[in-house]
Design an enzyme around this catalytic site. Structure first.
Site, PDB file in Angstrom:
ATOM      1  CB  SER A  46      40.762  21.739 -21.465  1.00 36.74           C
ATOM      2  OG  SER A  46      42.005  21.669 -20.802  1.00 36.74           O
ATOM      3  CB  SER A  74      40.321  17.605 -19.513  1.00 39.07           C
ATOM      4  OG  SER A  74      40.705  18.789 -20.165  1.00 39.07           O
ATOM      5  CE  LYS A  85      43.292  18.461 -22.997  1.00 39.81           C
ATOM      6  NZ  LYS A  85      43.371  19.667 -22.162  1.00 39.81           N
TER       7      LYS A  85
END
Length: 413
Positions: A189, A244, A192
């Site tokens: 993640s 997230s 991101k």
């Protein structure tokens, strides 16, 4: 008659004695003359230096020749002048032999020994020695900046469980510490941050986003978006950065590019433009995908770039945010509570990637970016990297200041 015979015999004896007497005198003169010549020749040979043994050896043959020349005149009843001329000749020969011996010994001395240095040489050597001593003293007082020892770095590497890590100077982009920083791995993640940055640049906060079934079907982490509802871009960006949320990431990707695949290509291109040379994106969320990769260096480079964007940095500092529709979003970055000087960061985790992280920290006008991949103890690793990074940065600044001060003092003197 007998008297006459005896008288004749007496006269013969006297004559014989008279004849024999000069020979005895000549025989007695010979050793005396030789001795005198020897005594007069010896001092001329003795004038050669004692240190020059070859001269003494060269002079020794002249003694035999002198003896021969001195003995020669003795055999000839020589007149008083004969020994003198022989003596002069032998003295000249001995003197010549001694001079020749000396001339031969001089090159040997020059070849075998070091000639005395001129008066200028010691002064030049002394001046050079003083300059070298002064330079050594200056270096000791003001050492130039030096890198940490290899043993110290290796020892610290062993304290970090992450497979890859880097500490970067946020102001210069310089590397303060690195552990396999260019090894490609799944980013999870942490990628991101690219998704959110593209959304901030491409969309407005109050733009409305519809949620597809594909976006709503994303696994956790997620904020459980519903296909029957519409959401503001501002809320979805906060959901991506703080919570997230995978579903919010895909919803934004589809809003910008029409499909997650197209958006992933845009992510790869944007990452390259922002300095990440080894990053390839296949998803908007960072979920494990074939061919997707990044490095700790790239993550640090991307986060350093993103934190220069005021809106991005503001959101990263928030510990909790409440959305327009009433949902509370809590930041996954525990460093905001645990690590002094934390300005923001993004976490990630998948089975393939293990724990990943990238964040920025500031203390005493010093700012660093920390990134790690493949960690098993993420917060312990982050804490150690942050402390090491600030100490290293401070040591380098002090060393540079000391070195600059030394150069300045040398110029003014």
């Amino acid at each position: 008659m007998p008297r006459l015979l005896s008288f004749s015999l007496s006269l013969m004896m006297v004559g014989i004695v008279a004849l024999l007497h000069p020979l005895a005198d000549a025989q007695s003169v010979q050793p005396a003359t030789a001795t005198a010549n020897k005594q007069k020749i010896t001092p001329s040979i003795a004038k050669a230096p004692e240190a020059a043994k070859p001269a003494a050896q060269a002079a020794s043959p002249s003694k035999s020749s002198v003896k021969k020349s001195a003995a020669g005149p003795a055999k000839t009843k020589a007149s008083p002048t004969a020994p003198a001329s022989a003596q002069a000749k032998s003295s000249a020969q001995a003197s010549g032999t001694a001079k020749a011996a000396l001339s031969k010994t001089k090159p040997q001395i020059a070849a075998g020994q070091t000639a005395p240095a001129s008066k200028a040489a010691p002064s030049r050597r002394g001046k050079k020695a003083r300059e070298t001593k002064a330079a050594t003293a200056r270096k000791a007082a003001h050492p130039a900046p030096v890198a940490a020892s290899a043993e110290g770095v290796q020892g610290f590497e062993k304290q970090i469980s992450a497979r890859s890590a880097i500490i970067m100077d946020a102001n210069t982009g310089g590397e303060l510490f690195a552990k396999y920083p260019d090894n490609p791995r799944q980013p999870a993640s942490t990628i991101k941050i690219v998704t959110a940055m593209i959304a901030l640049k491409s969309l407005k906060d109050n733009d409305v986003v519809e949620v597809s079934s594909h976006a709503a079907s994303m696994p956790s982490s997620k904020v459980f978006l519903e296909t029957s509802k519409q959401y503001q871009v501002n809320d979805l960006i906060n959901a991506v950065l703080l919570a997230s949320a995978n579903d919010a990431s895909v919803a934004l990707a589809e809003k910008v590019s029409g499909s997650e695949e197209n958006f992933a290509n845009l992510m790869t291109l944007s990452a390259r433009l922002w300095g990440a040379r080894n990053t390839v994106c296949r998803t908007a969320s960072g979920l494990t995908a074939l061919g997707q990769q990044s490095t700790s260096r790239d993550l640090a480079t991307l986060f350093r770039y993103a934190m220069q964007h005021d809106e991005f940095a503001r959101r990263m500092r928030e510990k909790t945010i409440t959305t327009s529709y009433g949902k509370v979003l809590r930041n996954h970055n525990k460093a905001l509570w645990r690590v002094d000087g934390a300005l923001g960061g993004k976490t990630g985790y998948t089975v393939a990637a293990r724990q990943t992280y990238v964040g920025q920290f500031s203390r005493d006008n010093q700012t660093i970016v920390v990134a790690l991949m493949g960690s098993e103890t993420i917060w312990a690793d982050v804490g150690k990297l942050v402390e090491y990074g600030f100490k290293k940065q401070k040591d380098e600044q002090l060393a540079q200041f000391s070195h600059s001060a030394s150069d300045g003092s040398m110029r003014t003197n």
